[in-house]
Design a protein around this motif. Structure first.
Motif, short mmCIF file in Angstrom:
data_model
loop_
_atom_site.label_atom_id
_atom_site.label_comp_id
_atom_site.label_asym_id
_atom_site.label_seq_id
_atom_site.Cartn_x
_atom_site.Cartn_y
_atom_site.Cartn_z
N LEU A 93 19.67 -15.60 13.90
CA LEU A 93 20.42 -16.84 13.89
C LEU A 93 20.32 -17.47 12.51
N LEU A 94 21.40 -18.06 12.06
CA LEU A 94 21.35 -18.79 10.79
C LEU A 94 20.55 -20.08 10.98
N PRO A 95 19.87 -20.52 9.92
CA PRO A 95 18.96 -21.67 10.08
C PRO A 95 19.66 -22.96 10.44
N GLN A 96 20.97 -23.05 10.15
CA GLN A 96 21.71 -24.28 10.48
C GLN A 96 21.99 -24.40 11.98
N GLU A 150 18.69 -21.69 2.12
CA GLU A 150 19.93 -22.41 2.46
C GLU A 150 20.72 -21.68 3.54
N GLY A 151 20.29 -20.48 3.89
CA GLY A 151 21.00 -19.73 4.92
C GLY A 151 22.03 -18.75 4.41
N ARG A 152 21.99 -18.42 3.11
CA ARG A 152 22.91 -17.40 2.59
C ARG A 152 22.38 -16.02 2.96
N MET A 153 23.18 -15.25 3.66
CA MET A 153 22.76 -13.96 4.18
C MET A 153 22.75 -12.88 3.10
N ASP A 154 21.78 -12.00 3.21
CA ASP A 154 21.68 -10.85 2.32
C ASP A 154 21.72 -9.59 3.18
N PHE A 155 22.58 -8.62 2.79
CA PHE A 155 22.69 -7.39 3.56
C PHE A 155 22.28 -6.16 2.76
N LYS A 156 21.63 -6.37 1.62
CA LYS A 156 21.17 -5.24 0.81
C LYS A 156 19.81 -4.73 1.26
N MET A 157 18.95 -5.64 1.69
CA MET A 157 17.60 -5.28 2.12
C MET A 157 17.67 -4.81 3.58
N LEU A 173 14.51 -14.58 -1.00
CA LEU A 173 14.86 -14.21 0.36
C LEU A 173 13.65 -14.30 1.27
N VAL A 174 13.90 -14.68 2.51
CA VAL A 174 12.86 -14.70 3.54
C VAL A 174 13.48 -14.17 4.83
N PRO A 175 12.65 -13.64 5.73
CA PRO A 175 13.19 -13.31 7.06
C PRO A 175 13.86 -14.53 7.67
N TRP A 176 14.96 -14.32 8.35
CA TRP A 176 15.74 -15.45 8.86
C TRP A 176 14.89 -16.39 9.72
N PHE A 177 13.89 -15.84 10.42
CA PHE A 177 13.09 -16.66 11.34
C PHE A 177 11.99 -17.44 10.64
N GLU A 178 11.83 -17.23 9.33
CA GLU A 178 10.82 -17.98 8.58
C GLU A 178 11.41 -19.01 7.63
N VAL A 179 12.70 -19.28 7.74
CA VAL A 179 13.32 -20.32 6.92
C VAL A 179 12.78 -21.69 7.35
N PRO A 180 12.24 -22.47 6.43
CA PRO A 180 11.73 -23.80 6.78
C PRO A 180 12.82 -24.67 7.39
N GLY A 181 12.50 -25.34 8.47
CA GLY A 181 13.45 -26.25 9.09
C GLY A 181 14.50 -25.57 9.95
N ARG A 182 14.32 -24.31 10.28
CA ARG A 182 15.30 -23.60 11.12
C ARG A 182 15.52 -24.39 12.41
N GLN A 183 16.78 -24.65 12.74
CA GLN A 183 17.12 -25.52 13.86
C GLN A 183 16.75 -24.92 15.23
N SER A 184 16.62 -23.62 15.29
CA SER A 184 16.28 -22.98 16.56
C SER A 184 14.80 -22.70 16.71
N ALA A 185 13.98 -23.24 15.80
CA ALA A 185 12.55 -22.90 15.77
C ALA A 185 11.81 -23.34 17.02
N GLY A 186 12.30 -24.35 17.72
CA GLY A 186 11.61 -24.83 18.91
C GLY A 186 11.91 -24.02 20.15
N ASP A 187 12.83 -23.07 20.05
CA ASP A 187 13.19 -22.23 21.19
C ASP A 187 12.69 -20.80 20.94
N THR A 188 12.45 -20.07 22.00
CA THR A 188 12.02 -18.68 21.85
C THR A 188 13.23 -17.79 21.66
N VAL A 189 13.28 -17.10 20.54
CA VAL A 189 14.38 -16.19 20.23
C VAL A 189 13.87 -14.77 20.34
#
Length: 282
Positions: free
Chosen positions: A124-127, A190-197, A209-225
């Motif tokens: 999921l994107l962090p927004q 900022e949520g810009r996706m990278d598809f090279k790695m 770059l960071v794993p999508w689930f480690e972006v600070p302030g990710r809006q879905s962080a309070g739910d189990t994904v």
């Protein structure tokens, strides 16, 4: 009723049967199976695997989200994309029940919510909150279920737009949603996706770059994904995160996690593919 989340099958039919048998022996009560997508491709028995999950779904015992390999099959069936050298889709393409299987597959969701858990193939994107992600997934599902689904597949491929904007419309909007939910591993803060790695569980120092689930302030962080897709990351169990792709097709394991108690069931898998043979579609 117990629920088991199951990682990427990728056409590994024999291992899927073994895992399901172990779940049946362990559960000792009615249970439901939710698959993290990529049901087919790269393993030796894509048709048998797809038929297995389809049969379970018809019995009301299972469902699956769409993965990038599943979408690739939809494109190949319609002549939009060629088969890749590493694909194992020929048995599906030649099957007498191909139409029935493809119609079921294209109507699978990109995201499923079950008892406080959100299942998605990649990320999921962090927004996005979970609620917004489900609405956005529904937009793609509506298109894939429509009469214009084949035309949409022609516009599905590409890496742009790489960052979400609520103002996105049309094919750009749907492509961004699909890329996030079926291909995402790393992104910027900022949520810009990278598809090279693709073949690493961590980004190089200084890449931003960071794993999508480690972006600070990710809006879905309070739910189990719950997600698959990332075999290099492997199995990961955190309080609000379950990563399920433990590399079955690469000689790792096929994994299932019980929602209710986080118990883990795994079966060992032979190496149907070698890591050096991975492609950008994995």
């Amino acid at each position: 009723m117990k629920t088991y989340f199951i990682g990427d099958l990728q056409g590994c039919h024999e291992q899927a049967l073994e895992l399901l048998a172990r779940i049946a022996d362990t559960a000792q009560e009615p249970y439901r199976l939710l698959f993290a997508g990529d049901l087919i491709n790269r393993g030796p028995d894509s048709l048998a695997t797809l038929r297995l999950v389809y049969k379970l779904a018809q019995q009301g015992l299972a469902d699956s989200v769409l993965g990038n390999h599943d979408l690739h099959l939809l494109a190949v069936v319609n002549g939009i994309r060629p088969e890749h050298a590493a694909d194992t889709l020929g048995d599906i393409l030649a099957a007498p029940d191909r139409g029935e299987l493809i119609d079921w597959l294209r109507r699978r969701p990109l995201a499923l919510r079950h008892d406080g858990h959100l299942l998605v193939h990649a990320g999921l994107l962090p927004q996005w909150s979970v609620e917004q992600a489900l609405l956005l997934a529904g937009e793609v599902s509506s298109m894939l279920a429509s009469d214009g689904w084949v035309d949409f597949l022609r516009s599905m491929y590409g890496n742009e737009p790489a960052i979400w904007d609520d103002a996105l419309r049309g094919a750009d909007r749907l492509r961004c949603i699909i890329n996030a939910m079926t291909r995402l591993r790393f992104c910027t803060a900022e949520g810009r996706m990278d598809f090279k790695m693709k073949e690493s569980g961590s980004a190089p120092a200084g890449s931003g770059l960071v794993p999508w689930f480690e972006v600070p302030g990710r809006q879905s962080a309070g739910d189990t994904v719950v997600f698959g897709h990332w075999s290099a990351l492997g199995l990961m169990l955190r309080p609000h995160l379950i990563a399920l792709d433990s590399g079955c097709v690469w000689g790792g394991k096929l994994s299932a996690v019980c929602l209710e108690d986080r118990s883990l069931i795994q079966v060992d898998c032979p190496a149907f593919r070698q890591p050096a043979g991975k492609s950008g579609n994995t």
